[in-house]
Scaffold this motif. Structure first.
Motif, mmCIF file in Angstrom:
data_model
loop_
_atom_site.group_PDB
_atom_site.id
_atom_site.type_symbol
_atom_site.label_atom_id
_atom_site.label_comp_id
_atom_site.label_asym_id
_atom_site.label_seq_id
_atom_site.Cartn_x
_atom_site.Cartn_y
_atom_site.Cartn_z
ATOM 1 N N ALA A 190 -5.974 2.539 6.049
ATOM 2 C CA ALA A 190 -5.796 3.173 5.041
ATOM 3 C C ALA A 190 -4.091 4.128 5.380
ATOM 4 C CB ALA A 190 -6.341 4.109 4.654
ATOM 5 N N ILE A 191 -3.550 4.343 7.119
ATOM 6 C CA ILE A 191 -2.998 5.290 6.907
ATOM 7 C C ILE A 191 -1.258 4.636 6.380
ATOM 8 C CG2 ILE A 191 -1.439 3.649 8.835
ATOM 9 C CD1 ILE A 191 -2.308 7.917 8.173
ATOM 10 N N SER A 192 -0.900 3.455 5.246
ATOM 11 C CA SER A 192 -0.036 3.603 4.838
ATOM 12 C C SER A 192 0.268 4.661 3.240
ATOM 13 C CB SER A 192 0.209 2.120 4.001
ATOM 14 O OG SER A 192 0.313 0.978 5.031
ATOM 15 N N LEU A 193 -1.021 4.967 3.397
ATOM 16 C CA LEU A 193 -1.484 5.461 1.456
ATOM 17 C C LEU A 193 -0.516 6.942 1.871
ATOM 18 C CD1 LEU A 193 -4.328 3.940 0.824
ATOM 19 C CD2 LEU A 193 -2.651 3.508 -0.493
ATOM 20 N N LEU A 221 0.511 -0.892 -0.124
ATOM 21 C CA LEU A 221 0.033 0.352 0.648
ATOM 22 C C LEU A 221 1.376 1.337 0.011
ATOM 23 C CD1 LEU A 221 -2.820 -0.790 2.743
ATOM 24 C CD2 LEU A 221 -3.211 -1.090 0.024
ATOM 25 N N TYR A 222 1.890 1.156 0.347
ATOM 26 C CA TYR A 222 2.871 2.449 0.700
ATOM 27 C C TYR A 222 3.325 2.503 -0.745
ATOM 28 C CZ TYR A 222 7.260 4.304 1.374
ATOM 29 O OH TYR A 222 8.852 4.918 0.929
ATOM 30 N N THR A 261 8.711 1.239 7.547
ATOM 31 C CA THR A 261 8.472 -0.634 7.755
ATOM 32 C C THR A 261 8.506 -1.030 9.107
ATOM 33 O OG1 THR A 261 9.150 -0.780 5.754
ATOM 34 C CG2 THR A 261 9.655 -3.313 6.923
ATOM 35 N N LEU A 262 9.721 -0.480 9.758
ATOM 36 C CA LEU A 262 9.930 -0.645 11.616
ATOM 37 C C LEU A 262 8.351 -0.288 12.090
ATOM 38 C CD1 LEU A 262 11.585 -1.108 13.612
ATOM 39 C CD2 LEU A 262 12.289 1.809 13.685
#
Length: 200
Positions: free
Chosen positions: A120-123, A67-68, A136-137
């Motif tokens: 959705a926060i990864s977007l 998603l990132y 990632t961490l």
């Protein structure tokens, strides 16, 4: 539980640890349900607890990294057009982006425990080109207690693991409260640093 979800779980069970990994990475069924089912498999002795947690954290983290990258290289136009296929609505994107822009990269950790925002926060993290290593961490660190809780409860529930939504509520609330407290502390710290920088 739907017949389709049951069929997927039975298939993933045959894959053992790989089933947990793939299930969390592909997010074909709700994560909470899959983690509880993993706990059920632990109770049957088919897999061990630590292995289940490791597979869940790695698989879940990879799902968020995807998603990132979508956010980073697809941007908002792509997400508004195709987000529905990722089960992420425009409303989810709006809320997550607002939180990220307001509170910064620390939200990648704390938002994992807050409904609506967590998926959705990864977007916006990708759209803001947050360093991948830090992203990632933070994601992996947040998924450890989340995975631990659901696998543990599934293990204790055994054959009643399907009732996880009812049982998990009292345990999830403290995590949500803790996440909100951490968010407030993080925002306060960021505000302090900005004030300190201006006065220097």
């Amino acid at each position: 539980m739907g017949e389709l979800i049951h069929s997927v779980l039975v298939y993933l069970e045959g894959l053992g640890y790989w089933g947990i990994f793939l299930g969390l990475m592909l997010e074909v069924i709700p994560n909470e349900l899959l983690l509880a089912y993993a706990g059920y498999l632990v109770s049957k002795g088919e897999i061990n607890f630590i292995g289940a947690i490791i597979c869940a954290v790695v698989g879940g983290t990879l799902a968020q990294v995807v998603l990132y990258w979508i956010g980073r290289y697809g941007g908002r136009p792509f997400l508004e057009k195709y987000g529905k296929y990722l089960l992420i609505s425009k409303h989810h994107i709006d809320v997550a982006e607002n939180w990220f822009n307001r509170y910064g990269t620390g939200m990648i950790f704390t938002a994992r425990f807050i409904p609506i925002v967590r998926h959705a926060i990864s977007l916006p993290g990708g759209m803001a080109k947050m360093p991948l290593g830090k992203f990632t961490l933070y994601t992996a660190l947040a998924l450890i207690p989340y995975s631990f809780l659901y696998v543990f409860l599934g293990m204790k529930l055994k054959d009643n693991w399907e009732t996880i939504d009812e049982i998990a509520g009292p345990y999830i609330k403290p995590l949500i409260i803790a996440a909100i407290v951490l968010t407030v502390l993080y925002v306060g710290y960021q505000f302090y640093l900005k004030r300190k920088g201006k006065s220097a």
